[in-house]
Design an enzyme around this catalytic site. Structure first.
Site, mmCIF file in Angstrom:
data_model
loop_
_atom_site.group_PDB
_atom_site.id
_atom_site.type_symbol
_atom_site.label_atom_id
_atom_site.label_comp_id
_atom_site.label_asym_id
_atom_site.label_seq_id
_atom_site.Cartn_x
_atom_site.Cartn_y
_atom_site.Cartn_z
ATOM 1 N N ASP A 71 -15.798 32.780 15.476
ATOM 2 C CA ASP A 71 -14.881 31.932 15.753
ATOM 3 C C ASP A 71 -13.804 32.721 16.272
ATOM 4 O O ASP A 71 -12.986 32.292 17.268
ATOM 5 C CB ASP A 71 -14.241 31.259 14.552
ATOM 6 C CG ASP A 71 -15.049 30.142 14.138
ATOM 7 O OD1 ASP A 71 -15.548 29.339 14.758
ATOM 8 O OD2 ASP A 71 -15.237 29.904 12.735
ATOM 9 N N GLU A 113 -14.015 30.415 19.441
ATOM 10 C CA GLU A 113 -14.146 28.975 19.069
ATOM 11 C C GLU A 113 -13.167 28.352 20.238
ATOM 12 O O GLU A 113 -12.217 28.574 20.588
ATOM 13 C CB GLU A 113 -13.871 28.586 17.686
ATOM 14 C CG GLU A 113 -13.602 27.310 17.548
ATOM 15 C CD GLU A 113 -15.165 26.568 17.389
ATOM 16 O OE1 GLU A 113 -15.111 25.640 16.647
ATOM 17 O OE2 GLU A 113 -16.126 26.551 18.228
#
Length: 252
Positions: free
Chosen positions: A108, A80
């Site tokens: 992420d 992310e």
């Protein structure tokens, strides 16, 4: 809300989130709740990985001050915060190296200690509801899900919370502080309720004299901006500037 975001989040996070939204035609000055949500999610992802390393014996260690020993490796790979092309390049590289199953959606983080991708969620609702939504979307037992709420609750796959209690408490405290600061400024209700957010948006636009010609809508879909943050910040220092300290909300 916009002023709150700029005051209470690290300037680098604000800049990344703002640029990401603008690249997708989303105006941080208009969709301020989304702006706040993106900044919050980014900060939690960075805090999740902060200070966690793997030593030469493959053990997970926590180092909170000074430069880590050269023999230490970051436990988490931050996915992310990168543009989509670079993010998928990182994911493919991880899969080729670790033989991990390639996820259908960009996660992420990647946890080198547990050898699994991690999906982080931050919700204003019940954690179990948001967890089920995430699990239903991902449809993979290989991706570990960890959900945090603004009330201090959390939920993770198989009740495996990955981090030590102190690290998780740091994240929970930050989220609770954000909630309290929003509430003290009269922003929390509109942040939680879509209906209230729409009403507040109309009020704000009217007060600015900007209603004419503008559609009064609030998007509730997951913003693609969460996955297109500028990769230029993700250098070999692994966002060292973010690891120094996060700005605290100023007192009223």
């Amino acid at each position: 809300m916009e002023d709150f975001v700029r005051q209470c989040f690290n300037p680098m996070i604000v800049e990344l989130a703002e640029k990401a939204m603008k690249e997708y035609g989303e105006d941080p000055k208009i969709e301020t709740n989304k702006f706040a949500a993106i900044c919050t999610h980014l900060e939690v992802c960075f805090m999740y990985s902060d200070f966690h390393f793997i030593n030469e014996l493959g053990e997970s260690v926590i180092i909170e001050s000074g430069d880590p020993n050269a023999l230490l490796k970051h436990r988490f790979e931050i996915i992310e915060g990168r543009d989509r092309t670079m993010a998928w390049t990182v994911v493919n590289s991880i899969c080729n190296t670790t033989r991990a199953e390639k996820p259908k959606f960009l996660p992420d983080l990647y946890d080198y200690k547990e050898n699994r991708f991690v999906e982080i969620g931050v919700t204003r609702r019940e954690v179990h509801i948001y967890y089920l939504e995430k699990a239903n979307k991902i449809k993979s037992e290989k991706t570990h899900i960890h959900i945090f709420s603004f009330t201090g609750e959390e939920m993770a796959t198989k009740a495996d919370y990955t981090l030590d209690e102190e690290s998780r408490a740091r994240i929970k405290t930050r989220l609770f502080t954000i909630r309290q600061e929003m509430a003290s400024r009269g922003l929390w209700d509109s942040f939680v309720s879509p209906r209230e957010a729409k009403r507040q948006l109309k009020k704000d636009l009217k007060s600015q004299g900007r209603c004419a010609g503008l559609p009064i809508t609030v998007s509730h879909r997951t913003s693609p901006a969460l996955k297109i943050l500028e990769s230029m910040w993700m250098d070999s220092n692994r966002t060292a500037a973010l690891r120094v300290s996060f700005l605290k909300c100023p007192k009223k």
